[in-house]
Scaffold this motif. Structure first.
Motif, PDB file in Angstrom:
ATOM      1  N   LYS A  28      44.102  32.501  44.612  1.00  0.00           N
ATOM      2  CA  LYS A  28      44.400  33.568  45.164  1.00  0.00           C
ATOM      3  C   LYS A  28      43.965  35.197  44.689  1.00  0.00           C
ATOM      4  O   LYS A  28      43.850  35.220  43.571  1.00  0.00           O
ATOM      5  N   ASP A  29      44.068  36.195  45.971  1.00  0.00           N
ATOM      6  CA  ASP A  29      43.691  37.173  45.592  1.00  0.00           C
ATOM      7  C   ASP A  29      42.281  37.591  44.865  1.00  0.00           C
ATOM      8  O   ASP A  29      42.480  38.039  44.471  1.00  0.00           O
ATOM      9  N   LYS A  82      36.510  33.335  50.716  1.00  0.00           N
ATOM     10  CA  LYS A  82      36.824  33.940  50.174  1.00  0.00           C
ATOM     11  C   LYS A  82      37.318  35.213  49.980  1.00  0.00           C
ATOM     12  O   LYS A  82      37.647  36.304  50.375  1.00  0.00           O
TER      13      LYS A  82
END
Length: 394
Positions: free
Chosen positions: A84-85, A109
């Motif tokens: 994530k991120d 992403k």
């Protein structure tokens, strides 16, 4: 920023450790790094390491290597997409399929994508005759082009590599050159005690002028050249030491035995520390390749290690490394066919101490141009700016 780093062959204490040094640098600068590798390596130095547990050996045949590439590609894609991120995907070749994963993950992403070109793939295996199928060649070149065009930044390991990529239609400003590193401070930590331990372990090294090769013994590395060199060498004091493992090793050991080459010593692969210690014990390093012009652009990490250790190094090719050695009077490269010239140069170094010391001093000066710390600072700045540019575009 958070960086997902893709390197199928990541190592921290043997072989090439470029990715380890880069990842450590990024962590020290406050970045979060998740390394996805096929090797089974534990998390360390603040680097989160995810292993796809994908076996790969130099001894593998063509089909088994392809299978390994595909398995790593699929598993690394799965693990990367779970992160994530993500702010940046940093993918290092080879194989070329790593770049595909980097491109796909960055696209999904919506983050920056940096592709590091360690080898000119698929040019090298095509020109070496390893890949011959025309349909496969077309597919590989299409994959390569797609990766280059989607990357926010390309990191090449030499100016020659950069120029080859430019010839494929990529703008020069899109490519940065970060060569391999000369870890000068690392060699300063090696003690006399470390050397004595290895002299005790390998007494054959004592009282010899050591010409050392340390690394993979594969097709491209062309260790056959060392056997030819040894066969033509008449100076008894010169000992050719070959350290490492690889697909070609058993064949080469048989050839050396049949030729009764008493001036050649094969040693098994050693740890990174022992390899560096052997370099400090050696007198000359050797970095040879097969007779293909495309290989002149390479950036062999072992060459930089020998420079960092202050050792003159023999290479049987021209190109940028020959150029910088000549500029610094730190040695020279030789045309592949000029085996006698290379041998005479080596014999001169072994018998003329004053000349050897002069070359050694120039090698130490040359190494400072490729200091690990300076190049890592430069790379960190490039990555920071690449992320900022990407953020501005969004």
């Amino acid at each position: 920023m958070k960086v997902v780093y893709l390197h199928q062959y990541f190592e921290k204490d043997k072989g090439g450790t470029r990715s380890y040094e880069i990842a450590k640098k990024l962590v020290s600068e406050g970045h979060q790094v998740t390394m996805i590798t096929g090797n089974e390596v534990s998390s360390c130095e603040g680097i989160t390491i995810i292993s796809t547990k994908t076996p790969y050996r130099q001894e593998y045949g063509y089909i088994r290597r392809i299978f390994s590439f595909l398995i790593y590609m699929l598993k690394s894609l799965f693990y990367a997409l779970r992160e994530k991120d993500i702010d940046m995907v940093y993918a290092t070749s080879t194989p070329l399929t790593v770049g595909l994963v980097g491109k796909w993950v960055a696209n999904i992403k919506k983050c920056a994508f940096v592709f590091e070109v360690r080898d000119l793939w698929p040019d090298v295996p095509i020109q070496l005759g390893v890949i011959k199928n025309n349909f496969l060649i077309k597919i590989l070149y299409r994959i390569e082009s797609g990766i280059y065009n989607k990357a926010d930044k390309i990191i090449a390991l030499s100016e020659g590599m950069k120029m080859d990529i430019v010839k494929k239609g990529i703008h020069p400003d899109h490519i940065e050159v970060i060569t391999n590193f000369a870890d000068i401070n690392r060699f300063k930590t090696i003690s006399v005690t470390d050397q004595i331990q290895l002299y005790t372990k390998y007494p054959q090294l004592q009282n010899k002028f050591i010409s050392l090769y340390a690394g993979t013994i594969g097709f491209v590395n062309h260790i056959d050249y060392i056997l030819k060199l040894a066969e033509n060498t008449t100076h008894d004091k010169i000992l050719y030491v070959i350290v490492g493992d690889g697909k070609e090793k058993p064949k080469l050991m048989r050839e050396a035995k049949l030729a009764k080459l008493t001036n050649v010593l094969f040693l098994d692969a050693v740890s990174k520390k022992e390899a560096h210690t052997l370099m400090t014990m050696s007198d000359v390093g050797m970095c040879f390749v097969r007779d293909k012009e495309i290989l002149n652009r390479n950036s062999q990490n072992k060459l930089f290690d020998f420079w960092a250790a202050g050792k003159p190094t023999l290479i049987n090719y021209k190109g940028w490394q020959d150029k910088v050695m000549r500029e610094f009077k730190a040695g020279q490269g030789f045309d592949y066919e000029n085996l006698d010239g290379l041998r005479l140069y080596l014999e001169n170094l072994s018998t003329h101490k004053k000349n050897y010391k002069e070359v050694q001093q120039y090698v130490e000066q040359l190494a400072t141009q490729y200091k690990k710390e300076d190049l890592l600072d430069k790379l960190n700045d490039i990555l920071q700016n690449t992320r900022k540019e990407r953020t501005t575009m969004l």
